[in-house]
Structures are given as structure tokens and as C-alpha cells.
Design a protein around this motif. Structure first.
Motif: not given
Length: 129
Positions: A20, A82, A92-93, A109
Motif C-alpha cells: 500500500k 498500491y 503487505d498485501s 492482506p
């Protein structure tokens, strides 16, 4: 090179690692802040206030359309909010692309848990809505 996992399974086809962006650097915030500042500095003093408000209405409508597209399209949301990463620990995702007829794309996530002494366990949860 962006880290992409081609799974090719029955439910999941591909997983892309993403991170993100910081809030001010997102493409639905920063460019519009610059455009609103340019509108305030150059357009408002140079033309009639009614015409300046028409230009502002155009800017606001483009901004609203951008926000709506982020709600409608996962690919556009990933492009705007992102950035793709090369390292799994920088992510992070994940953007999960399901196999045909197995649901829709989803941003989930990435959970990194530390195992006892052997290393880390990487885990994503995809529901395939």
C-alpha cells in the motif's frame, strides 16, 4: 522484475505481491491536490468566478470518477493505491486472481508469522467471493 506467483490451481490462478502506498502519494490524492492548487493559483484570478466554478466542477467530477473506479475495479485500485514489489517481505498485501468461474479478483492482506525455529510462515486468506 515484479514477484508474481502463477499458481494455476482450481481456485487461484495468480498472486501478485503489492504494498500500500503512503496516503499522500496515492494517485487519487497527490495529482488532484496539485490540480486543485493550480486551479486556485491560476484559474481563479484569471477568469470570471462562474467560469472558475465550472472548471472546479469538472475537476471534482474527474476526482469522483477516480474514486468510483477504485471501488469498481480491483486492477484500477491496485494501480492507484498500491505499488508492486519484488520482495515478499516488503509486501503487505496480495492481489489474488482466481481461476475462471471461481470468483472475482481480491486484495487480501499478507500475514507473516514466525514459526518456532525453522523460519517464517507466509499466509494469505482468499475467500473467492
Amino acid at each position: 522484475m515484479v514477484l508474481r506467483f502463477n499458481v494455476g490451481g482450481k481456485v487461484v490462478d495468480r498472486v501478485d505481491l503489492i504494498r500500500k502506498k503512503k496516503w499522500p502519494w496515492r494517485l487519487d490524492v497527490f495529482p488532484f491536490a496539485v490540480l486543485y492548487a493550480i486551479w486556485m493559483v491560476t484559474i481563479v484570478p484569471s477568469i470570471d468566478i462562474v467560469d472558475a466554478l465550472i472548471v472546479l466542477g469538472g475537476l471534482v467530477s474527474i476526482h469522483v470518477l477516480t474514486l468510483l473506479f477504485t471501488a469498481w475495479s480491483i486492477d484500477f485500485k491496485c494501480f492507484v493505491q498500491y505499488s508492486k514489489v519484488n520482495d515478499i517481505y516488503a509486501a503487505d498485501s496480495c492481489k489474488v486472481t482466481p481461476a475462471k468461474f471461481s470468483g472475482s479478483k481480491e486484495v487480501v492482506p499478507l500475514h507473516i508469522r514466525q514459526q518456532d525455529s525453522n523460519g517464517f510462515i507466509l499466509q494469505i486468506v482468499f475467500s473467492g467471493k
